[in-house]
Design an enzyme around this catalytic site. Sequence first.
Site, PDB file in Angstrom:
ATOM      1  N   HIS A 353       0.801  -1.230   0.000  1.00 47.08           N
ATOM      2  CA  HIS A 353       0.000   0.000   0.000  1.00 47.08           C
ATOM      3  C   HIS A 353       0.829   1.274   0.000  1.00 47.08           C
ATOM      4  O   HIS A 353       0.261   2.357   0.152  1.00 47.08           O
ATOM      5  CB  HIS A 353      -0.922   0.054   1.217  1.00 47.08           C
ATOM      6  N   LYS A 544      -7.953  13.930   4.331  1.00 46.58           N
ATOM      7  CA  LYS A 544      -7.050  12.771   4.328  1.00 46.58           C
ATOM      8  C   LYS A 544      -6.032  12.979   5.440  1.00 46.58           C
ATOM      9  O   LYS A 544      -5.949  14.072   6.008  1.00 46.58           O
ATOM     10  CB  LYS A 544      -6.343  12.649   2.973  1.00 46.58           C
ATOM     11  N   ARG A 545      -5.249  11.940   5.750  1.00 44.17           N
ATOM     12  CA  ARG A 545      -4.184  12.114   6.723  1.00 44.17           C
ATOM     13  C   ARG A 545      -3.269  13.261   6.297  1.00 44.17           C
ATOM     14  O   ARG A 545      -3.103  13.523   5.098  1.00 44.17           O
ATOM     15  CB  ARG A 545      -3.372  10.815   6.854  1.00 44.17           C
ATOM     16  N   LYS A 550       1.220  14.439   0.551  1.00 47.71           N
ATOM     17  CA  LYS A 550      -0.152  14.733   0.108  1.00 47.71           C
ATOM     18  C   LYS A 550      -0.344  16.226  -0.172  1.00 47.71           C
ATOM     19  O   LYS A 550      -1.344  16.644  -0.739  1.00 47.71           O
ATOM     20  CB  LYS A 550      -1.161  14.246   1.153  1.00 47.71           C
ATOM     21  N   THR A 650      -8.379   6.668  -1.987  1.00 45.34           N
ATOM     22  CA  THR A 650      -9.738   6.143  -2.097  1.00 45.34           C
ATOM     23  C   THR A 650     -10.739   7.259  -1.805  1.00 45.34           C
ATOM     24  O   THR A 650     -11.877   7.213  -2.284  1.00 45.34           O
ATOM     25  CB  THR A 650      -9.968   4.968  -1.126  1.00 45.34           C
ATOM     26  N   LYS A 654     -14.500   8.424  -3.459  1.00 43.63           N
ATOM     27  CA  LYS A 654     -15.717   8.752  -2.701  1.00 43.63           C
ATOM     28  C   LYS A 654     -16.234  10.129  -3.092  1.00 43.63           C
ATOM     29  O   LYS A 654     -17.442  10.330  -3.271  1.00 43.63           O
ATOM     30  CB  LYS A 654     -15.418   8.722  -1.189  1.00 43.63           C
TER      31      LYS A 654
END
Length: 807
Positions: A353, A544-545, A550, A650, A654
């Site tokens: 992952h 998100k985290r 990111k 993911t 969504k």
Amino acid sequence: MSVEGVSASLTKHLIYSSSKNLPNATTRDWFQAAAHVVRDRLVERWMATMQRYYEHDSKRIYYLSLEFLVGRTLSNAMLNLGLDAQLKTALYELGQQYEKVAEIESDAALGNGGLGRLAACFLDSMATLDLPCYGYGIRYEYGMFRQSIENGEQVEHPDNWLRYGNPWEFPRPELLYPVKFYGRVVEYRHEDGSLHHHWVETDDVMAMAYDTPVPGFGGKTVNNMRLWSAKSSRDFDLRYFNQGNYIQAVADKNDSENLSKVLYPDDSTEVGRELRLKQQYFFVSASLQDMLFRYKKHADGWAMLPEKIAVQLNDTHPSIAVAELMRLLVDVHKLSWDEAWGLTTQIFSYTNHTLMPEALETWPVAFFERLLPRHLQIIFEINYRFMQQVMHQFPGDGELLRRLSLIDETNGRRVRMSHLAIVGSHTVNGVAALHTELMKRTIFADFERITPGKIVNMTNGVTPRRWLNQANPGLAALIGTRIGNGWITDLDQLKELRKLADEDDFQTQFRAVKHENKVRLAQLIRSQLCIEVNPASLFDIQIKRIHEYKRQLLNVLHVITLYNRIRAGADGMPRTVIIAGKAAPGYAMAKCIIRLINDVADIVNNDQRVGNQLKLVFIPNYDVSNAERIVPAADLSEQISTAGTEASGTGNMKLALNGALTIGTLDGANVEMREEVGSDNFFLFGLTTEGVEELSRQGYDPMRYYHASAELKQALDMISGGYFCSDEPARYQPIVDALLHQGDKYFLLADYEAYVACQDTVSALYQDQKEWTRRAILNVAGMGKFSSDRTIKEYAERIWHVEPVTD
Ligand code: 26V
């Protein structure tokens, strides 16, 4: 299943499960009653499903995961059982509002982020597809910490989610397995000359099972999630209490029960804490013992094991399973090494992952030796044989051997868990096409060379039950009026919406649903944070985290740029930028980013000149339930990681499924999403993976970009000059240093201009509500591929070789 039946059950449970009567029942009592009503209706189907599997003696999938980020269960179970109308009506008739009752439930937050939530989506899909699957994990007493923001900073609070009891779990005090730790290995020769190993003088902990039903949509199949809780072995050894020091005995007991106490909240760097490896071995050992026990009920001999059992390793966290199964087969069940290895490598498969090198698990050999001495021997033996085989295949390539070895000799001796997982598995998969290609080209290139074809792609998906049907009832109902409800179990049917994308009526209704969802989120923001946001503004959402890769910081740089433009007199499209996410408690930079977001928000939101044109909101405590509230309200989805760093994502799926347009890089599953929705309906910007690699080769100089863009320079100068933190001007020096003086590892500055320009086209398009809505509809219509049902079908066919069991 009728309203009358449900109503009678509710009052019965209020009395007999909570000992309350109608007038003095609290909302929590009503929740408990509602949960029991749903649970009763799950149990029969659950038992029938288990009976079916037993009778079929079908091959089972065991999904081993240290994390299951399930969230709440009441709504999900109710909808999957088709009990929603009845339960809502019955509660209403008893004077209760369903929404209020459901809000009481604690999230089961037994996961960090994407990996844990994926496991929960997979369980939902496997049950919906009638696949005989068991999720195995740990019943943490404390899940993911609760995040509050105090003076702009993240503060962590324990998540005592079991405080009021958990109506969904069934303790199985009779289902216990011993798990050994420490001790030493004794070798002895059998009279036939064969060598055997005894692992002795161990410190044992008992694993006790807690079972939770997992209903599929339609409620025919109800699978089992079995979570292990650590219990002291002392409880089962009365001698210990009789002979020993009673006080010490009870204290030791607590020690071993600490094993399942708390989820590790760090998903960024490998911390290598002893307790973490203990947790991994604890649940792996109990799960494998349980699987072999179930297998033995039907089989004599071991030859059929791979026909009855498929074990999926969710990242390397459970990869000690490879050594543990070898130990059980060789040491306990007396198979030869070759027989045992043949079976083992037909049973396991492993999902990777992350490509981030700092998150790849390794454990010091010395520490392994102390905790799991027999497993270290087994790992050495696996490695010896593996090295022989590589040497045979590629003679004379010492470097190759060093790189492939299960033992990393470069910085102390460490066990490489990913190599153990790969060598012990028949198939290895990545979670998006790009990620899989990069695995093959970078971190696992040597494995791709020696065993080509072993690494395959399984693009992630999300369950449409929770992420559309449950989270966005307005949109689900609207879709239902036009194309029916088949999409709930066959998400490809959403493509039928394409022909409605230009229709005025449908557009108007679609916009109205989005608007209602935004109004609801605005109310939440007002009540929780006392910030007034305008539901007519563009809701620009990054959830998100918090991680450097990111690039929440890139988002902040854009917000500061918009702020500066407004101060300079520009008026653009009103925007509400919403960010939410947790930082690992030990990740100083991530925490610093959260503080910057809150400091910038403070200045922007309170500047009179800005008014309603721009708001920045950090929503605290991002979790599954908050995601269910935020996702349906998004206009714009921020998926802006540096190309080549996000394995899949993911949340991207969504948000698009709920009608957000994506602004994103060619990273992770964004690439495939863009293909599915059409490049015209996706805001693409930034360097590609190859572009990033090329720029690195040339020697990336962030300073060049700083000097080349006046807006970028202004934004960074404000951060470094203390504009957002006048009480402590140097507060954000670490951020500015990382970007300007430490090489800007994630290429924010290189992508800044393209990002801002792309955001300008976003703002311009949002002015054209008709065109925006058309594209939003096309995004929903294009999400069929990203159902976790599709993902699971691919795993079932290509990796597990299991079939549905329906009668
Ligand atoms: C990593 C680690 C590192 C060692 C310490 C404990 C710990 C706990 C969790 C993790 C998980 C990091 C991997 C992860 O969550 N990956 C995410 O997986 C998603 C599902 O495949 C994917 O969509 C995200 O892109 C990826 O970041």
